[in-house]
Design a protein around this motif. Sequence first.
Motif, PDB file in Angstrom:
ATOM      1  N   MET A 117     -12.616 -51.367  -4.166  1.00  0.00           N
ATOM      2  CA  MET A 117     -12.622 -50.852  -5.527  1.00  0.00           C
ATOM      3  C   MET A 117     -12.745 -49.334  -5.490  1.00  0.00           C
ATOM      4  SD  MET A 117     -14.878 -53.547  -7.718  1.00  0.00           S
ATOM      5  CE  MET A 117     -15.777 -54.553  -6.547  1.00  0.00           C
ATOM      6  N   GLY A 118     -12.528 -48.720  -6.615  1.00  0.00           N
ATOM      7  CA  GLY A 118     -12.633 -47.276  -6.718  1.00  0.00           C
ATOM      8  C   GLY A 118     -14.051 -46.821  -7.020  1.00  0.00           C
ATOM      9  N   PHE A 119     -14.227 -45.519  -7.036  1.00  0.00           N
ATOM     10  CA  PHE A 119     -15.536 -44.909  -7.233  1.00  0.00           C
ATOM     11  C   PHE A 119     -16.230 -45.411  -8.499  1.00  0.00           C
ATOM     12  CE2 PHE A 119     -18.049 -41.584  -9.266  1.00  0.00           C
ATOM     13  CZ  PHE A 119     -18.998 -41.321  -8.284  1.00  0.00           C
ATOM     14  N   GLN A 120     -15.528 -45.376  -9.646  1.00  0.00           N
ATOM     15  CA  GLN A 120     -16.168 -45.747 -10.911  1.00  0.00           C
ATOM     16  C   GLN A 120     -16.584 -47.216 -10.943  1.00  0.00           C
ATOM     17  OE1 GLN A 120     -14.716 -44.003 -14.677  1.00  0.00           O
ATOM     18  NE2 GLN A 120     -13.069 -43.140 -13.420  1.00  0.00           N
ATOM     19  N   VAL A 121     -15.710 -48.094 -10.490  1.00  0.00           N
ATOM     20  CA  VAL A 121     -16.048 -49.525 -10.501  1.00  0.00           C
ATOM     21  C   VAL A 121     -17.191 -49.808  -9.525  1.00  0.00           C
ATOM     22  CG1 VAL A 121     -15.182 -51.860 -10.049  1.00  0.00           C
ATOM     23  CG2 VAL A 121     -13.768 -50.224 -11.292  1.00  0.00           C
ATOM     24  N   ASP A 122     -17.164 -49.158  -8.356  1.00  0.00           N
ATOM     25  CA  ASP A 122     -18.265 -49.329  -7.404  1.00  0.00           C
ATOM     26  C   ASP A 122     -19.583 -48.875  -8.020  1.00  0.00           C
ATOM     27  OD1 ASP A 122     -16.539 -50.307  -5.468  1.00  0.00           O
ATOM     28  OD2 ASP A 122     -16.440 -48.419  -4.349  1.00  0.00           O
ATOM     29  N   LEU A 123     -19.579 -47.700  -8.650  1.00  0.00           N
ATOM     30  CA  LEU A 123     -20.801 -47.175  -9.254  1.00  0.00           C
ATOM     31  C   LEU A 123     -21.279 -48.064 -10.399  1.00  0.00           C
ATOM     32  CD1 LEU A 123     -22.999 -45.044  -9.451  1.00  0.00           C
ATOM     33  CD2 LEU A 123     -21.407 -43.609 -10.771  1.00  0.00           C
ATOM     34  N   LEU A 124     -20.377 -48.468 -11.285  1.00  0.00           N
ATOM     35  CA  LEU A 124     -20.768 -49.339 -12.403  1.00  0.00           C
ATOM     36  C   LEU A 124     -21.306 -50.683 -11.905  1.00  0.00           C
ATOM     37  CD1 LEU A 124     -17.913 -48.564 -14.919  1.00  0.00           C
ATOM     38  CD2 LEU A 124     -20.362 -48.140 -15.282  1.00  0.00           C
ATOM     39  N   THR A 125     -20.696 -51.230 -10.883  1.00  0.00           N
ATOM     40  CA  THR A 125     -21.178 -52.492 -10.317  1.00  0.00           C
ATOM     41  C   THR A 125     -22.572 -52.304  -9.738  1.00  0.00           C
ATOM     42  OG1 THR A 125     -18.925 -53.237  -9.861  1.00  0.00           O
ATOM     43  CG2 THR A 125     -20.692 -54.314  -8.623  1.00  0.00           C
ATOM     44  N   GLY A 126     -22.792 -51.201  -9.040  1.00  0.00           N
ATOM     45  CA  GLY A 126     -24.117 -50.922  -8.491  1.00  0.00           C
ATOM     46  C   GLY A 126     -25.170 -50.746  -9.576  1.00  0.00           C
ATOM     47  N   ILE A 127     -24.814 -50.070 -10.663  1.00  0.00           N
ATOM     48  CA  ILE A 127     -25.747 -49.903 -11.793  1.00  0.00           C
ATOM     49  C   ILE A 127     -26.051 -51.255 -12.409  1.00  0.00           C
ATOM     50  CG2 ILE A 127     -26.012 -48.938 -14.114  1.00  0.00           C
ATOM     51  CD1 ILE A 127     -24.158 -46.600 -13.064  1.00  0.00           C
ATOM     52  N   ALA A 128     -25.021 -52.068 -12.618  1.00  0.00           N
ATOM     53  CA  ALA A 128     -25.218 -53.400 -13.196  1.00  0.00           C
ATOM     54  C   ALA A 128     -26.134 -54.244 -12.317  1.00  0.00           C
ATOM     55  CB  ALA A 128     -23.876 -54.095 -13.391  1.00  0.00           C
ATOM     56  N   GLU A 129     -25.914 -54.201 -11.013  1.00  0.00           N
ATOM     57  CA  GLU A 129     -26.772 -54.958 -10.090  1.00  0.00           C
ATOM     58  C   GLU A 129     -28.208 -54.447 -10.137  1.00  0.00           C
ATOM     59  OE1 GLU A 129     -24.525 -54.369  -6.502  1.00  0.00           O
ATOM     60  OE2 GLU A 129     -23.262 -56.138  -6.878  1.00  0.00           O
ATOM     61  N   HIS A 130     -28.371 -53.127 -10.253  1.00  0.00           N
ATOM     62  CA  HIS A 130     -29.713 -52.542 -10.346  1.00  0.00           C
ATOM     63  C   HIS A 130     -30.407 -52.981 -11.648  1.00  0.00           C
ATOM     64  CE1 HIS A 130     -32.901 -49.587  -9.823  1.00  0.00           C
ATOM     65  NE2 HIS A 130     -32.717 -49.282 -11.102  1.00  0.00           N
ATOM     66  N   LEU A 131     -29.698 -52.934 -12.768  1.00  0.00           N
ATOM     67  CA  LEU A 131     -30.279 -53.371 -14.043  1.00  0.00           C
ATOM     68  C   LEU A 131     -30.608 -54.864 -14.012  1.00  0.00           C
ATOM     69  CD1 LEU A 131     -27.968 -51.401 -16.521  1.00  0.00           C
ATOM     70  CD2 LEU A 131     -30.374 -50.908 -15.963  1.00  0.00           C
ATOM     71  N   HIS A 132     -29.750 -55.651 -13.394  1.00  0.00           N
ATOM     72  CA  HIS A 132     -29.992 -57.092 -13.256  1.00  0.00           C
ATOM     73  C   HIS A 132     -31.250 -57.332 -12.423  1.00  0.00           C
ATOM     74  CE1 HIS A 132     -28.756 -61.372 -12.868  1.00  0.00           C
ATOM     75  NE2 HIS A 132     -29.367 -61.251 -11.695  1.00  0.00           N
ATOM     76  N   ALA A 133     -31.361 -56.651 -11.287  1.00  0.00           N
ATOM     77  CA  ALA A 133     -32.531 -56.820 -10.413  1.00  0.00           C
ATOM     78  C   ALA A 133     -33.825 -56.372 -11.102  1.00  0.00           C
ATOM     79  CB  ALA A 133     -32.333 -56.046  -9.111  1.00  0.00           C
ATOM     80  N   GLY A 134     -33.701 -55.402 -12.025  1.00  0.00           N
ATOM     81  CA  GLY A 134     -34.861 -54.910 -12.761  1.00  0.00           C
ATOM     82  C   GLY A 134     -35.167 -55.703 -14.014  1.00  0.00           C
ATOM     83  N   ASN A 135     -34.496 -56.847 -14.202  1.00  0.00           N
ATOM     84  CA  ASN A 135     -34.722 -57.726 -15.348  1.00  0.00           C
ATOM     85  C   ASN A 135     -34.413 -57.059 -16.692  1.00  0.00           C
ATOM     86  OD1 ASN A 135     -35.331 -60.350 -16.217  1.00  0.00           O
ATOM     87  ND2 ASN A 135     -37.400 -59.735 -16.789  1.00  0.00           N
ATOM     88  N   VAL A 136     -33.445 -56.139 -16.665  1.00  0.00           N
ATOM     89  CA  VAL A 136     -33.014 -55.508 -17.910  1.00  0.00           C
ATOM     90  C   VAL A 136     -32.007 -56.405 -18.617  1.00  0.00           C
ATOM     91  CG1 VAL A 136     -31.891 -53.474 -18.918  1.00  0.00           C
ATOM     92  CG2 VAL A 136     -33.432 -53.226 -16.961  1.00  0.00           C
ATOM     93  N   GLY A 137     -31.145 -57.026 -17.837  1.00  0.00           N
ATOM     94  CA  GLY A 137     -30.129 -57.899 -18.387  1.00  0.00           C
ATOM     95  C   GLY A 137     -29.494 -58.718 -17.293  1.00  0.00           C
ATOM     96  N   MET A 138     -28.426 -59.426 -17.664  1.00  0.00           N
ATOM     97  CA  MET A 138     -27.739 -60.346 -16.756  1.00  0.00           C
ATOM     98  C   MET A 138     -26.377 -59.775 -16.394  1.00  0.00           C
ATOM     99  SD  MET A 138     -27.498 -63.323 -15.332  1.00  0.00           S
ATOM    100  CE  MET A 138     -26.304 -64.532 -14.812  1.00  0.00           C
ATOM    101  N   TRP A 139     -26.134 -59.536 -15.101  1.00  0.00           N
ATOM    102  CA  TRP A 139     -24.830 -59.093 -14.629  1.00  0.00           C
ATOM    103  C   TRP A 139     -24.084 -60.298 -14.104  1.00  0.00           C
ATOM    104  CZ3 TRP A 139     -20.868 -56.183 -14.693  1.00  0.00           C
ATOM    105  CH2 TRP A 139     -20.000 -56.061 -13.616  1.00  0.00           C
TER     106      TRP A 139
END
Length: 151
Positions: free
Chosen positions: A1-23
Amino acid sequence: MGFQVDLLTGIAEHLHAGNVGMWSPTNVYGTNDVAITIDQLPIGSEGTPKGPDKAIAMTLYPVTDSGSTDSVIGLNLRIRGARNNRATVKDIADRAFDSLHDLQAVQLGGVPLVRAWRQSGANLPPDDNNRQHASENFYLQVTRTGTNRRD
């Protein structure tokens, strides 16, 4: 994937792991989940198969790029709360703030993050289903490599 999709996926995984929401990379969510999506809030309302009421849509935008590998990327979180409950959008925004503000020296989707901070935010009006919205803007200082970028 490209830079933006990689970064957004990483942010989503971080928010998911922090119990902010469901990725869910396949965009499958339960009606009680706080869906984390890229660019667009899920359509639908409570009880419909199209998506949950509570959601976070993540969008990136450029802020500054120096001649080196240093970049600041803006992250907009468009947050939607539950129907007829204006407090839920604030609870989701608080959890996102706690998870992202002053996050330092981590990799998100393989992208080195130097530091993240909330830059601004705003309460937005409810939609036609009486779901309150908010906008939170974070700045992400990252290392972004590329063909013409060097330290």
